[in-house]
Write a protein that holds these residues in place. Structure first.
Motif, PDB file in Angstrom:
ATOM      1  N   ALA A  98       0.814  -1.206   0.000  1.00 40.77           N
ATOM      2  CA  ALA A  98       0.000   0.000   0.000  1.00 40.77           C
ATOM      3  C   ALA A  98       0.846   1.253   0.000  1.00 40.77           C
ATOM      4  CB  ALA A  98      -0.925  -0.019   1.219  1.00 40.77           C
ATOM      5  N   ALA A  99       2.104   1.155   0.414  1.00 39.81           N
ATOM      6  CA  ALA A  99       2.970   2.325   0.489  1.00 39.81           C
ATOM      7  C   ALA A  99       3.347   2.835  -0.895  1.00 39.81           C
ATOM      8  CB  ALA A  99       4.235   2.000   1.284  1.00 39.81           C
ATOM      9  N   HIS A 100       3.297   2.012  -1.916  1.00 41.37           N
ATOM     10  CA  HIS A 100       3.643   2.389  -3.283  1.00 41.37           C
ATOM     11  C   HIS A 100       2.465   2.026  -4.184  1.00 41.37           C
ATOM     12  CE1 HIS A 100       7.764   3.075  -1.960  1.00 41.37           C
ATOM     13  NE2 HIS A 100       7.712   1.897  -1.354  1.00 41.37           N
ATOM     14  N   PRO A 101       1.499   2.940  -4.354  1.00 36.37           N
ATOM     15  CA  PRO A 101       0.267   2.614  -5.075  1.00 36.37           C
ATOM     16  C   PRO A 101       0.486   2.105  -6.497  1.00 36.37           C
ATOM     17  CG  PRO A 101       0.463   4.982  -4.707  1.00 36.37           C
ATOM     18  CD  PRO A 101       1.488   4.327  -3.853  1.00 36.37           C
ATOM     19  N   ILE A 102       1.438   2.693  -7.230  1.00 38.75           N
ATOM     20  CA  ILE A 102       1.675   2.252  -8.610  1.00 38.75           C
ATOM     21  C   ILE A 102       2.196   0.822  -8.626  1.00 38.75           C
ATOM     22  CG2 ILE A 102       3.079   2.617 -10.680  1.00 38.75           C
ATOM     23  CD1 ILE A 102       2.938   5.603 -10.146  1.00 38.75           C
ATOM     24  N   LEU A 103       3.148   0.524  -7.726  1.00 34.86           N
ATOM     25  CA  LEU A 103       3.676  -0.833  -7.639  1.00 34.86           C
ATOM     26  C   LEU A 103       2.591  -1.808  -7.158  1.00 34.86           C
ATOM     27  CD1 LEU A 103       7.239  -0.317  -6.095  1.00 34.86           C
ATOM     28  CD2 LEU A 103       6.636  -0.835  -8.471  1.00 34.86           C
ATOM     29  N   SER A 104       1.723  -1.325  -6.287  1.00 33.36           N
ATOM     30  CA  SER A 104       0.647  -2.163  -5.790  1.00 33.36           C
ATOM     31  C   SER A 104      -0.327  -2.515  -6.908  1.00 33.36           C
ATOM     32  CB  SER A 104      -0.093  -1.450  -4.653  1.00 33.36           C
ATOM     33  OG  SER A 104      -1.083  -2.275  -4.104  1.00 33.36           O
ATOM     34  N   VAL A 105      -0.689  -1.507  -7.719  1.00 35.24           N
ATOM     35  CA  VAL A 105      -1.571  -1.752  -8.867  1.00 35.24           C
ATOM     36  C   VAL A 105      -0.890  -2.679  -9.862  1.00 35.24           C
ATOM     37  CG1 VAL A 105      -2.714  -0.685 -10.850  1.00 35.24           C
ATOM     38  CG2 VAL A 105      -2.812   0.432  -8.614  1.00 35.24           C
ATOM     39  N   PHE A 106       0.392  -2.416 -10.126  1.00 33.48           N
ATOM     40  CA  PHE A 106       1.153  -3.250 -11.071  1.00 33.48           C
ATOM     41  C   PHE A 106       1.157  -4.711 -10.621  1.00 33.48           C
ATOM     42  CE2 PHE A 106       4.989  -5.472 -12.303  1.00 33.48           C
ATOM     43  CZ  PHE A 106       5.123  -5.176 -13.658  1.00 33.48           C
ATOM     44  N   GLY A 107       1.494  -4.935  -9.353  1.00 40.48           N
ATOM     45  CA  GLY A 107       1.586  -6.301  -8.853  1.00 40.48           C
ATOM     46  C   GLY A 107       0.253  -7.006  -8.818  1.00 40.48           C
ATOM     47  N   THR A 108      -0.781  -6.291  -8.396  1.00 42.73           N
ATOM     48  CA  THR A 108      -2.109  -6.892  -8.331  1.00 42.73           C
ATOM     49  C   THR A 108      -2.602  -7.265  -9.721  1.00 42.73           C
ATOM     50  OG1 THR A 108      -2.612  -5.559  -6.379  1.00 42.73           O
ATOM     51  CG2 THR A 108      -4.465  -6.562  -7.523  1.00 42.73           C
ATOM     52  N   PHE A 109      -2.459  -6.339 -10.666  1.00 47.46           N
ATOM     53  CA  PHE A 109      -2.910  -6.586 -12.035  1.00 47.46           C
ATOM     54  C   PHE A 109      -2.096  -7.703 -12.679  1.00 47.46           C
ATOM     55  CE2 PHE A 109      -3.650  -5.916 -16.494  1.00 47.46           C
ATOM     56  CZ  PHE A 109      -4.917  -5.367 -16.569  1.00 47.46           C
ATOM     57  N   PHE A 110      -0.779  -7.694 -12.455  1.00 42.59           N
ATOM     58  CA  PHE A 110       0.103  -8.709 -13.034  1.00 42.59           C
ATOM     59  C   PHE A 110      -0.288 -10.105 -12.551  1.00 42.59           C
ATOM     60  CE2 PHE A 110       3.884 -11.267 -13.523  1.00 42.59           C
ATOM     61  CZ  PHE A 110       4.467 -10.800 -14.697  1.00 42.59           C
ATOM     62  N   LEU A 111      -0.493 -10.235 -11.250  1.00 45.17           N
ATOM     63  CA  LEU A 111      -0.850 -11.541 -10.694  1.00 45.17           C
ATOM     64  C   LEU A 111      -2.230 -11.996 -11.162  1.00 45.17           C
ATOM     65  CD1 LEU A 111       0.439 -11.143  -7.023  1.00 45.17           C
ATOM     66  CD2 LEU A 111       1.400 -12.596  -8.810  1.00 45.17           C
ATOM     67  N   ALA A 112      -3.152 -11.035 -11.319  1.00 40.82           N
ATOM     68  CA  ALA A 112      -4.504 -11.391 -11.741  1.00 40.82           C
ATOM     69  C   ALA A 112      -4.538 -11.863 -13.198  1.00 40.82           C
ATOM     70  CB  ALA A 112      -5.438 -10.200 -11.560  1.00 40.82           C
ATOM     71  N   GLU A 113      -3.685 -11.273 -14.050  1.00 38.15           N
ATOM     72  CA  GLU A 113      -3.701 -11.593 -15.483  1.00 38.15           C
ATOM     73  C   GLU A 113      -2.757 -12.730 -15.854  1.00 38.15           C
ATOM     74  OE1 GLU A 113      -5.130 -10.687 -18.505  1.00 38.15           O
ATOM     75  OE2 GLU A 113      -6.702  -9.891 -17.233  1.00 38.15           O
ATOM     76  N   LEU A 114      -1.770 -13.017 -15.015  1.00 36.14           N
ATOM     77  CA  LEU A 114      -0.767 -14.020 -15.354  1.00 36.14           C
ATOM     78  C   LEU A 114      -1.419 -15.380 -15.585  1.00 36.14           C
ATOM     79  CD1 LEU A 114       2.307 -14.344 -15.682  1.00 36.14           C
ATOM     80  CD2 LEU A 114       2.400 -15.069 -13.291  1.00 36.14           C
ATOM     81  N   GLY A 115      -1.267 -15.911 -16.778  1.00 31.69           N
ATOM     82  CA  GLY A 115      -1.842 -17.199 -17.124  1.00 31.69           C
ATOM     83  C   GLY A 115      -3.323 -17.149 -17.446  1.00 31.69           C
ATOM     84  N   ASP A 116      -3.911 -15.937 -17.490  1.00 31.65           N
ATOM     85  CA  ASP A 116      -5.329 -15.810 -17.801  1.00 31.65           C
ATOM     86  C   ASP A 116      -5.556 -16.032 -19.296  1.00 31.65           C
ATOM     87  OD1 ASP A 116      -7.962 -15.268 -16.890  1.00 31.65           O
ATOM     88  OD2 ASP A 116      -7.868 -13.283 -17.786  1.00 31.65           O
ATOM     89  N   LYS A 117      -6.812 -16.145 -19.715  1.00 30.69           N
ATOM     90  CA  LYS A 117      -7.118 -16.460 -21.110  1.00 30.69           C
ATOM     91  C   LYS A 117      -6.643 -15.358 -22.058  1.00 30.69           C
ATOM     92  CE  LYS A 117     -11.835 -14.609 -21.169  1.00 30.69           C
ATOM     93  NZ  LYS A 117     -13.262 -14.913 -21.379  1.00 30.69           N
ATOM     94  N   THR A 118      -6.606 -14.083 -21.587  1.00 30.05           N
ATOM     95  CA  THR A 118      -6.149 -13.018 -22.469  1.00 30.05           C
ATOM     96  C   THR A 118      -4.646 -13.138 -22.752  1.00 30.05           C
ATOM     97  OG1 THR A 118      -6.094 -11.636 -20.463  1.00 30.05           O
ATOM     98  CG2 THR A 118      -7.918 -11.307 -21.985  1.00 30.05           C
ATOM     99  N   GLN A 119      -3.870 -13.600 -21.762  1.00 29.93           N
ATOM    100  CA  GLN A 119      -2.454 -13.809 -22.017  1.00 29.93           C
ATOM    101  C   GLN A 119      -2.242 -15.015 -22.929  1.00 29.93           C
ATOM    102  OE1 GLN A 119       0.253 -14.953 -18.851  1.00 29.93           O
ATOM    103  NE2 GLN A 119       1.747 -13.455 -19.536  1.00 29.93           N
ATOM    104  N   LEU A 120      -3.039 -16.049 -22.743  1.00 34.98           N
ATOM    105  CA  LEU A 120      -2.964 -17.207 -23.638  1.00 34.98           C
ATOM    106  C   LEU A 120      -3.371 -16.817 -25.059  1.00 34.98           C
ATOM    107  CD1 LEU A 120      -4.563 -19.950 -21.342  1.00 34.98           C
ATOM    108  CD2 LEU A 120      -2.134 -19.515 -21.768  1.00 34.98           C
ATOM    109  N   THR A 121      -4.324 -15.882 -25.169  1.00 37.78           N
ATOM    110  CA  THR A 121      -4.722 -15.384 -26.485  1.00 37.78           C
ATOM    111  C   THR A 121      -3.571 -14.640 -27.138  1.00 37.78           C
ATOM    112  OG1 THR A 121      -7.017 -15.147 -25.746  1.00 37.78           O
ATOM    113  CG2 THR A 121      -6.395 -13.955 -27.731  1.00 37.78           C
ATOM    114  N   ALA A 122      -2.836 -13.832 -26.359  1.00 35.54           N
ATOM    115  CA  ALA A 122      -1.677 -13.104 -26.894  1.00 35.54           C
ATOM    116  C   ALA A 122      -0.607 -14.068 -27.382  1.00 35.54           C
ATOM    117  CB  ALA A 122      -1.111 -12.168 -25.819  1.00 35.54           C
TER     118      ALA A 122
END
Length: 224
Positions: A98-122
């Protein structure tokens, strides 16, 4: 240019109603819009760079016709899985800090999308397009994904509230099914030539897929 818009539209549709759209809605209550945009853009660029690099490498060691058939099968699978109900329950994911909002958003989004169908589509698009189209695929995937998550943050939420819950899934199902059929037909054309045999096999594949979807739909209907 056609490839660019095809990929961008597919990624946009595939991401509509996905979990990361809902994730961005949740993040708006905790972070500034600027931090969400910077963090999500950086994460999208990194994720799609990994996907395109993997797909482009695959394209150098596997025959083009086989890549097309595998890509078509993948699109059919994405279409069927959308009809089937999409992803199962997602594991709970947390931010980086929470101390670094940009890094927090980056990490949360990265973990949520990693291996998801949109990445498999790419990965699928990169493998089909080859090294020569790697930059086009990367940009199209990134723009399509970002547009869906930014615009869809509002649009997807409104659609979920004011239309049938199956609307977006139906659109995604059709898009993936169409790309599945056309990609399989391209692969068969490279393998069998442009004769009637190619289309006969493509129609058989489409018929089998349609039957599978019908059985899946009937099964879900009985469960209700």
């Amino acid at each position: 240019m056609v490839l660019f818009f095809q990929i961008m539209l597919t990624m946009f549709i595939a991401e509509m109603g996905d979990k990361t759209q809902l994730l961005m809605i949740a993040m708006t209550s905790r972070y500034k819009l600027r931090d969400i945009i910077i963090g999500s853009v950086a994460s999208i660029l990194a994720l799609n760079a990994l996907a395109v690099a993997l797909g482009a490498l695959i394209s150098e060691i596997i025959p083009t016709w086989l890549i097309k058939l595998i890509a078509g099968a993948a699109f059919f699978y994405f279409s069927w899985s959308t009809l089937h109900g999409g992803d199962d329950e997602e594991k709970e994911r947390s931010g980086v800090g929470a101390a670094h909002p940009i890094l927090s958003v980056f990490g949360t989004f990265f973990l949520a999308e990693l291996g998801d169908k949109t990445q498999l589509t790419a990965i699928t698009f990169a493998a089909s397009g080859g090294v020569q189209n790697a930059v086009t695929v990367w940009l199209a995937c990134s723009i399509g994904l970002f547009a869906a998550d930014l615009i869809g943050m509002l649009l997807g939420y409104l659609l979920k509230k004011n239309t049938s819950g199956n609307f977006l899934n139906t659109v995604a199902f059709i898009i993936f099914a169409v790309f599945g059929f056309t990609t399989v037909a391209e692969g068969l054309g490279l393998l069998l030539g442009g004769g009637a045999l190619r289309w006969a096999v493509a129609v058989i594949v489409a018929a089998v897929f349609a039957l599978l979807c019908l059985l899946t739909w009937r099964g879900k209907t009985r469960e209700r």
